[in-house]
Design a protein around this motif. Sequence first.
Motif, PDB file in Angstrom:
ATOM      1  N   UNK A 119      -0.062   9.930 -38.056  1.00 41.51           N
ATOM      2  CA  UNK A 119      -0.443  10.253 -36.833  1.00 41.51           C
ATOM      3  C   UNK A 119      -0.793   8.747 -35.240  1.00 41.51           C
ATOM      4  N   UNK A 120      -0.825   8.333 -36.065  1.00 44.57           N
ATOM      5  CA  UNK A 120      -1.133   6.833 -34.753  1.00 44.57           C
ATOM      6  C   UNK A 120      -0.532   6.782 -34.410  1.00 44.57           C
ATOM      7  N   UNK A 121       0.778   6.619 -34.756  1.00 44.91           N
ATOM      8  CA  UNK A 121       2.018   6.041 -34.936  1.00 44.91           C
ATOM      9  C   UNK A 121       2.586   7.008 -33.713  1.00 44.91           C
ATOM     10  N   UNK A 122       2.918   8.182 -34.279  1.00 47.28           N
ATOM     11  CA  UNK A 122       3.710   9.062 -33.222  1.00 47.28           C
ATOM     12  C   UNK A 122       2.425   9.763 -32.606  1.00 47.28           C
ATOM     13  N   UNK A 123       1.242   9.513 -32.132  1.00 45.11           N
ATOM     14  CA  UNK A 123       0.722   9.603 -30.626  1.00 45.11           C
ATOM     15  C   UNK A 123       0.833   8.159 -29.837  1.00 45.11           C
ATOM     16  N   UNK A 159     -13.480   0.343 -44.062  1.00 45.94           N
ATOM     17  CA  UNK A 159     -12.388   0.756 -44.982  1.00 45.94           C
ATOM     18  C   UNK A 159     -11.089   1.490 -45.063  1.00 45.94           C
ATOM     19  N   UNK A 160     -12.176   2.952 -43.398  1.00 47.17           N
ATOM     20  CA  UNK A 160     -11.067   2.998 -42.600  1.00 47.17           C
ATOM     21  C   UNK A 160     -10.877   2.769 -41.384  1.00 47.17           C
ATOM     22  N   UNK A 161     -10.309   1.656 -41.112  1.00 43.66           N
ATOM     23  CA  UNK A 161      -9.659   1.190 -39.880  1.00 43.66           C
ATOM     24  C   UNK A 161      -8.559   1.464 -39.493  1.00 43.66           C
ATOM     25  N   UNK A 162      -7.818   1.374 -38.790  1.00 48.63           N
ATOM     26  CA  UNK A 162      -6.584   1.879 -38.227  1.00 48.63           C
ATOM     27  C   UNK A 162      -5.958   0.811 -37.289  1.00 48.63           C
ATOM     28  N   UNK A 163      -4.437   0.119 -37.930  1.00 51.87           N
ATOM     29  CA  UNK A 163      -4.047  -0.721 -37.229  1.00 51.87           C
ATOM     30  C   UNK A 163      -3.003  -0.837 -36.879  1.00 51.87           C
ATOM     31  N   UNK A 164      -2.445  -1.293 -35.396  1.00 53.50           N
ATOM     32  CA  UNK A 164      -1.718  -1.428 -34.458  1.00 53.50           C
ATOM     33  C   UNK A 164      -0.947  -3.072 -34.413  1.00 53.50           C
ATOM     34  N   UNK A 165       0.165  -3.271 -34.725  1.00 57.08           N
ATOM     35  CA  UNK A 165       1.040  -5.029 -33.866  1.00 57.08           C
ATOM     36  C   UNK A 165       0.609  -4.513 -31.842  1.00 57.08           C
ATOM     37  N   UNK A 166       0.297  -5.948 -32.163  1.00 61.89           N
ATOM     38  CA  UNK A 166       0.164  -6.724 -30.409  1.00 61.89           C
ATOM     39  C   UNK A 166       0.939  -5.954 -30.022  1.00 61.89           C
ATOM     40  N   UNK A 192      -9.070   8.337 -32.780  1.00 59.73           N
ATOM     41  CA  UNK A 192      -9.277   7.793 -34.232  1.00 59.73           C
ATOM     42  C   UNK A 192      -8.063   8.685 -35.157  1.00 59.73           C
ATOM     43  N   UNK A 193      -7.604   8.837 -35.823  1.00 57.95           N
ATOM     44  CA  UNK A 193      -5.925   9.603 -36.334  1.00 57.95           C
ATOM     45  C   UNK A 193      -6.694   9.790 -37.322  1.00 57.95           C
ATOM     46  N   UNK A 194      -6.215  11.080 -37.801  1.00 65.00           N
ATOM     47  CA  UNK A 194      -6.648  11.480 -39.348  1.00 65.00           C
ATOM     48  C   UNK A 194      -5.576  10.409 -40.335  1.00 65.00           C
ATOM     49  N   UNK A 195      -4.522   9.958 -39.793  1.00 61.48           N
ATOM     50  CA  UNK A 195      -3.213   9.145 -40.826  1.00 61.48           C
ATOM     51  C   UNK A 195      -2.595   8.026 -40.206  1.00 61.48           C
ATOM     52  N   UNK A 196      -2.553   7.398 -40.550  1.00 62.31           N
ATOM     53  CA  UNK A 196      -1.494   6.387 -39.646  1.00 62.31           C
ATOM     54  C   UNK A 196      -0.364   6.596 -39.021  1.00 62.31           C
TER      55      UNK A 196
END
Length: 366
Positions: free
Chosen positions: A141-145, A176-183, A135-139
């Motif tokens: 960050x998640x996208x870059x990873x 409240x803090x879930x992170x979502x990505x497209x399939x 789980x990343x600190x921001x969306x």
Amino acid sequence: MRILHVSDSHLGYSAYHKIAENGLNQREVDVYNSFKQFVDYAIEKKPDLIIHSGDFFDSVRPTNRALFFALQQLLKISDAEIPFIILSGNHETPKMRETGSVFRLFEHIPYIYPIYKGKLEEIEIGNAIVHAIPHCFSNEDLKKNIENVKKRENFINILVLHVGIIGIKEFRRGDFNEQIIPSGCLPIDFDYIALGHYHKATQVTENAYYAGSTEYFSFKEAGEQKGFYDVEINRKVNFIPLKVRQMINLGAIDCSLLSPEEITHEIIRRADEKGVDGKIVRIELKKIGRGKYKALNWERIKKLASSALHFEMPYEFFEMEQELRGRSKIGNLEEEWREYIASVPIGGNKKEIEELALKYLHEVSR
């Protein structure tokens, strides 16, 4: 290569008020028991790798009891020399980078690989590369990873994520803090993608699977099977069910045309049909009048409910629904203010106050 994929164990979770024989909250004990079943299976089968795809703990700061239990189980796996990758999910990841992670406690245990630093890590296990993104600190960050994930040639490539997925179907929990990505972000050329966060065991794409949770944590999950996956990479994926306490939702009863005796009978009929002994049970009463509610046979209902671990019966009063329907539509701010000021006794120049307020309302609503 054989891996076990487990997720969302939420160690330390507790609920309701029933106490187990050892003096602990019964649901907390249930959660420990289900994870212990998984560990016992892993030690018996001795796979090449175990992956936990997030929410190992239920909170950022688990209790000493939850930590002690977790360490006991991890040491068993370590002693069996089974590599175990544990991803930090949204429940145990601190909101601020400065806050330390409890996963640091596991860094020096042989064969245990805690992944918690908010960035992509690659772990080589035999002929496999595990690309793990906690789980990343921001969306952002998640996208870059995810963009940094690159398939390694001549290796089995496994991706581990703790995220919700949106696409043709949605796999999300609404935390409240879930992170979502497209399939579409899930690489189709990887050998296996181990997903966490969604609590129902589900195949998302040809190579991506949610293992689901190891126990029930919400009535939204009632009736689902709980367990984990036993995976032979590029051959087969087997779901292994765990023995857990049942959670059942007996549905809603429309009480509008029923007498108190008929409502009581229907509650008991549904409960008897499914059986409630030791289970976690919910039944909802819709459109019930206050008089009817008070006139229910509470002695019979309480006797029935006493055998369940937890029995909840939320209700919706018929009168409340009628009141809501009968209310006039809320007007605009000016109309609301005129109605209010007309009903309030004010000394002095009431007209001047009314016009001044309307002027301010007009300005802020431009």
